[in-house]
Scaffold this active site. Structure first.
Site, PDB file in Angstrom:
ATOM      1  N   HIS A   1      -5.666   4.749  25.898  1.00 17.79           N
ATOM      2  CA  HIS A   1      -4.824   5.042  24.738  1.00 17.79           C
ATOM      3  C   HIS A   1      -4.445   3.749  24.010  1.00 17.79           C
ATOM      4  O   HIS A   1      -4.554   3.665  22.786  1.00 17.79           O
ATOM      5  CB  HIS A   1      -3.542   5.755  25.158  1.00 17.79           C
ATOM      6  CG  HIS A   1      -3.769   7.081  25.805  1.00 17.79           C
ATOM      7  ND1 HIS A   1      -2.757   7.766  26.428  1.00 17.79           N
ATOM      8  CD2 HIS A   1      -4.878   7.847  25.937  1.00 17.79           C
ATOM      9  CE1 HIS A   1      -3.231   8.898  26.909  1.00 17.79           C
ATOM     10  NE2 HIS A   1      -4.525   8.962  26.617  1.00 17.79           N
TER      11      HIS A   1
ATOM     12  N   SER B   1      -9.336  10.580  24.145  1.00 14.12           N
ATOM     13  CA  SER B   1      -7.970  10.199  23.784  1.00 14.12           C
ATOM     14  C   SER B   1      -7.889   8.798  23.200  1.00 14.12           C
ATOM     15  O   SER B   1      -7.067   8.538  22.323  1.00 14.12           O
ATOM     16  CB  SER B   1      -7.040  10.334  24.987  1.00 14.12           C
ATOM     17  OG  SER B   1      -7.470   9.507  26.045  1.00 14.12           O
TER      18      SER B   1
END
Length: 192
Positions: A100, A48
């Protein structure tokens, strides 16, 4: 996977495998460094951070090459909506939003460095007579963004890695940063 298919393929078609691959790998590494600084008691796995790096690179590419887009506001609004929505999902428990954020910031800066496009006038220079003055390949603001992003990338990685190898806990340096990864509510608790 949808992010990788739609954004990754679009960027790769426009800028090539090497540039997008470098952004993907370094964004994953940047996300892992930030995650390691703030989530020292848990292990986080996944791609991610690298995927957020592609989103960041796409945003910086839009900003850097703003003049060549026809529907600028719609592209910017759509991209910002996707980024904010995905970062908001990251405040749920057991989602590593630090990966992230680190991946996004790394990809954002890498986009300024690797995803520059020449101006239209420069591309058409081969069809002009030799005595006609040719425009610069890039605009001055593109060079400025390139330099600032490169310096911030180098400083960010050096500082992050030095802090990581010294065993610094990012939560001790920033008392509110843990809320970037999990916000406690009546429905769930955030384990420290």
């Amino acid at each position: 996977m949808f992010c990788l298919v739609f954004i990754g393929i679009r960027l790769e078609q426009q800028f090539g495998f090497a540039r997008v691959g470098a952004i993907y790998l370094l964004s994953g590494f940047g996300g892992s460094v930030l995650s390691s600084l703030f989530n020292q008691t848990s292990i986080s796995v996944g791609a991610s951070g690298a995927l957020f790096g592609l989103l960041g690179a796409m945003l910086s590419e839009l900003i850097t090459n703003w003049t060549i887009y026809t529907n600028k506001v719609a592209a910017l609004a759509t991209l910002l909506f996707i980024i904010v929505l995905n970062l908001a999902i990251g405040i749920l428990p057991h989602v590593d939003n630090f990966a992230h954020i680190g991946g996004f910031l790394t990809g954002f800066l890498m986009g300024f460095v690797l995803l520059l496009r020449p101006q239209f006038g420069w591309v058409e220079r081969q069809y002009r007579p030799a005595d006609v003055r040719v425009k610069s390949k890039h605009k001055p603001y593109q060079y400025a963004l390139w330099l600032i992003a490169l310096v911030l990338l180098i400083v960010g990685f050096v500082v992050g890695l030095v802090m990581l190898f010294r065993g610094v806990n990012g939560n001790e340096k920033c008392s509110w940063c843990h809320y970037l990864s999990c916000v406690p509510t009546s429905k769930w608790k955030c384990d420290q």
